[in-house]
Design an enzyme around this catalytic site. Structure first.
Site: not given
Length: 142
Positions: A103, A91, A40
């Site tokens: 993402q 994240h 990420c």
């Protein structure tokens, strides 16, 4: 604004849209920072580096830069943070407008997701603006 990934608009792509579009479908790779695979924060790092903006390497470190922005005031290019492990920031993605974010997901690779999906909505921590208005205008318009 000129970002169109999240809006489905037919307007000319912004520089950020162009970079993100090139990465869509790239597989997830723990520690990955290239088109061979991203985690990420490797993904957010790659996109911003392509625009001439440096970010720290990890999602936790990225959470400590920029200015906090409320969900109602987010603009495309803001970083969005999530707690997916139960242990704080774990994240990060990039808000692209219309309630969506780009993402690198461990299950699907680089993708566009909705902040309103229950999984993400329940894990949302906050957003940070890391681009100045000048930088934003430079990447939002061609």
């Amino acid at each position: 604004m000129a970002f169109s990934l999240g809006t489905g608009s037919a307007s000319a792509d912004s520089k950020m849209d162009t970079v993100i579009t090139k990465t869509l479908g790239t597989s997830y790779k723990m520690g990955g920072t290239t088109l061979n695979g991203f985690d990420c924060s490797g993904f957010t790092n790659y996109v911003f580096k392509s625009l001439g903006i440096s970010l720290p390497r990890t999602s936790k470190a990225q959470f400590h830069v920029g200015t906090a922005v409320s969900r109602n005031n987010m603009r495309p290019g803001d970083l969005v943070f999530f707690n997916t492990t139960g242990r704080g920031v774990s994240h990060v993605g990039i808000f692209v407008g219309s309630g969506k974010f780009a993402q690198s997901s461990s299950s699907r690779g680089v993708t566009i997701s909705s902040l309103n999906e229950s999984y993400w909505a329940n894990r949302y921590i906050g957003a940070k603006r890391v681009m100045s208005t000048t930088s934003y205008k430079a990447v939002a318009y061609d």
